[in-house]
Design an enzyme around this catalytic site. Sequence first.
Site, PDB file in Angstrom:
ATOM      1  CB  CYS A  81      -0.927  -0.023   1.214  1.00 30.12           C
ATOM      2  SG  CYS A  81      -1.974   1.431   1.318  1.00 30.12           S
ATOM      3  CB  CYS A 134      -0.491   2.466   4.030  1.00 28.04           C
ATOM      4  SG  CYS A 134      -1.991   1.779   3.354  1.00 28.04           S
ATOM      5  CG  ASP A 135       3.259   1.195   4.515  1.00 35.97           C
ATOM      6  OD1 ASP A 135       2.830   1.704   5.551  1.00 35.97           O
ATOM      7  OD2 ASP A 135       3.068  -0.002   4.221  1.00 35.97           O
TER       8      ASP A 135
END
Length: 334
Positions: free
Chosen positions: A157, A160-161
Amino acid sequence: MDFFKPMGGTPEEPKGESKELEVKEHHKCLILGSGPAGYTAAIYAARANLKPVMYTGMQMGGQLTTTTEVDNFPGYPEGTDGTAMMEDLKKQAERFGTEVRFGMATGVDFSGKVKKVIIDDNTLITADSVILATGATAKYLGLESEEKYKGFGVSACATCDGFFYKDKVVAVVGGGDTAAEEATYLAGICKKVYLIVRRDELRASKAMQKRVFNTGNIEVLWKHQTKELYGEHVVQGVELWKNKGEANEETVKYDIDGFFLAIGHTPNSDVFKEYLDTDEVGYVQTIPGSAKTNVPGVFACGDLQDNTYRQAVTAAGSGCMAALDAERYLGEQE
Ligand code: NDP
């Protein structure tokens, strides 16, 4: 009673064969899945006095527990740890009376007004309403090293990261719209992005391809496939096959700090598919603007029904919708 289909079946009990089980309990509202969608549905359902019972599935807390930090969920100015956040959501759901149980739905019968759900192949629960929040699973390549570095340089992701790779060098695997989108997103954060594509063309839409080709710090590695990741404790590089299976096959190495999978997701809908409308990939279809499925009393939220946004916050929002829809549905039945 006779009924339903256990997921996958067992050697003694093939898929689709009926099975006798006593109803163990009946609930007003059963929630399946324990990601942000499931927990948010539980908070709302419990506060509406629906006395929800949640079965968490095998991965308690869902996909967020596989990431390290979560920086983009509103309300955490310093960011938070994915696992800690899911623990908080669980406590919040329990505070209002949700009963959270470890277990997995392995079969359902949504044909009648009373919904039947089999847990762990051996417990039959019935419910007036069921909220499905079983999520989707990111596809991985299946490499041992990929497993080893999950959360230590391997992610599925970018939104997300990605931020944790600011000014670093990363690689994205895949050639579809997700890979193209994630590569361009990461290109805005990272120094350099390698896009590892197994064929000599992208599957992504022409518009997304154009964005990739027009982004200076993305280098597409055509006809490359991942052999192994390496590094001390964290990802430091990737070894790739170039032209695998051809006369000019060779292996090449690139120094990278992060490795992002973007080869698709699988919605966890197998158990429900017989009863619910899904798209060709298996995402449960909901009536637009609601969490209602084609079966009255069955609601779907989170990544199970979202092929587009797939964010914790959108999953949470749809979990809220599912609980409100369930509450309304139950009110109408009384
Ligand atoms: P897709 O299935 O469309 O693409 C998967 C990609 O991963 C393909 O390029 C495929 O290669 C590659 N791949 C699969 N397995 C492997 C493997 N083992 N090794 C290397 N590469 C592999 O998935 P997406 O997640 O990209 O998209 C899913 C759906 O969501 C699509 O319909 C897409 O259009 C849509 N979507 C739309 C977006 C938008 O409109 N903004 C954004 C994101 C997704 P190959 O091409 O060789 O098969």
